[in-house]
Design an enzyme around this catalytic site. Sequence first.
Site, short mmCIF file in Angstrom:
data_model
loop_
_atom_site.label_atom_id
_atom_site.label_comp_id
_atom_site.label_asym_id
_atom_site.label_seq_id
_atom_site.Cartn_x
_atom_site.Cartn_y
_atom_site.Cartn_z
N ASN A 31 0.87 -1.19 0.00
CA ASN A 31 0.00 0.00 0.00
C ASN A 31 0.90 1.23 0.00
OD1 ASN A 31 -1.77 2.07 0.45
ND2 ASN A 31 -2.29 1.46 2.56
N LYS B 142 0.06 4.34 -0.30
CA LYS B 142 -0.52 5.57 0.27
C LYS B 142 -0.29 6.74 -0.71
CE LYS B 142 0.03 3.38 4.70
NZ LYS B 142 0.18 3.48 6.15
N HIS C 169 -9.24 1.51 5.01
CA HIS C 169 -7.96 1.60 5.71
C HIS C 169 -8.13 2.50 6.93
CE1 HIS C 169 -3.81 2.71 6.54
NE2 HIS C 169 -3.49 1.61 5.91
N GLU D 31 -6.44 4.87 8.00
CA GLU D 31 -6.25 6.30 7.71
C GLU D 31 -7.52 6.91 7.13
OE1 GLU D 31 -2.68 5.74 5.45
OE2 GLU D 31 -1.63 5.20 7.29
N GLU E 273 -5.03 -4.58 10.70
CA GLU E 273 -3.99 -3.57 10.90
C GLU E 273 -4.26 -2.84 12.22
OE1 GLU E 273 -2.04 -2.43 6.91
OE2 GLU E 273 -3.70 -1.08 7.24
N GLY F 166 2.90 2.55 10.77
CA GLY F 166 3.86 3.63 10.59
C GLY F 166 4.61 4.01 11.85
N SER G 12 3.81 -1.88 10.29
CA SER G 12 5.26 -1.93 10.46
C SER G 12 5.88 -3.28 10.08
CB SER G 12 5.64 -1.54 11.90
OG SER G 12 5.22 -0.21 12.17
P1 13P Z 1 3.37 0.62 7.67
O1 13P Z 1 3.85 -0.71 7.10
O2 13P Z 1 4.11 1.80 7.15
O3 13P Z 1 3.25 0.57 9.16
O4 13P Z 1 1.87 0.81 7.11
C1 13P Z 1 0.97 -0.22 7.26
C2 13P Z 1 -0.23 0.11 6.48
O5 13P Z 1 -0.97 1.01 6.82
C3 13P Z 1 -0.49 -0.68 5.26
O6 13P Z 1 -1.78 -0.44 4.78
#
Ligand code: 13P
Length: 242
Positions: free
Chosen positions: A6, A8, A92, A94, A164, A170, A200
């Site tokens: 992903n 982003k 997601h 976010e 997640e 992150g 992560s």
């Molecule tokens: P990270 O791997 O950067 O923690 O992000 C995970 C994520 O949100 C994947 O959709």
Amino acid sequence: MLIVGNWKMFKTGLETASFCTELARRVDGLDGVDVVVCPAYTSLDEAVDALGGTSIAVYAQNAHWDAEGAYTGEVSAPMLAELGVTGSLVAHSERRQLFAETDESAARRIDGLLGAGLSVIACVGETERERDEGRTEEVLERQVSAIAAAVPPEERGRLVIAYEPVWAIGTGATASPDQAQSAHAFIHRLLQVPVLYGGSVKPDNARALLEQGDVDGALVGGASLDVESFGLICETAARIPS
Ligand code: 13P
């Protein structure tokens, strides 16, 4: 195993084209792992072009529920399908936290995607506070039930769940393999579809997470932006017996 990157809001179209060409060289045809990348809308076309004829699929990061309409700034599932995109992430964390995504809007998006013939990776996960309050399973049950209700049994082959934990995204604070295993086992009891772990995931912790019996793959954020680290995670997954 399924490994999904992903991206982003990272990578322009030009960056996407060169990344995908390199990724295909590295992991196309690797046995034992399916690979998906989720670029930004503006880079989907480049990704589909660069990965055409390979085993690597291109998914979007979101899609509107209606096929068309007066929704300024939105993109629909049929528009994605026409580009050669074969699925999308939905809900997601976010989007849940920053863009007011709810279980209800997630369910509508899933319906729109399935109706357009696309596959869905629907994201769930508890916040740090919810975990601290002992509410992880309650939150997962609510989120997974809303997703399950949007997907009739005969369409379940096009659904994947991504667990997640919000506190692990992150932050470098990965869930421990035991924490991931227990959340995944709980989700599998609710719904029998593949469950990816996200939060992560890096080349050096991927094996321990992917070896858990209920972990069916990974949804990778930061480490998917670098072809070397994403390639290593794909290769690790390929070595784990299913
Ligand atoms: P990270 O791997 O950067 O923690 O992000 C995970 C994520 O949100 C994947 O959709």
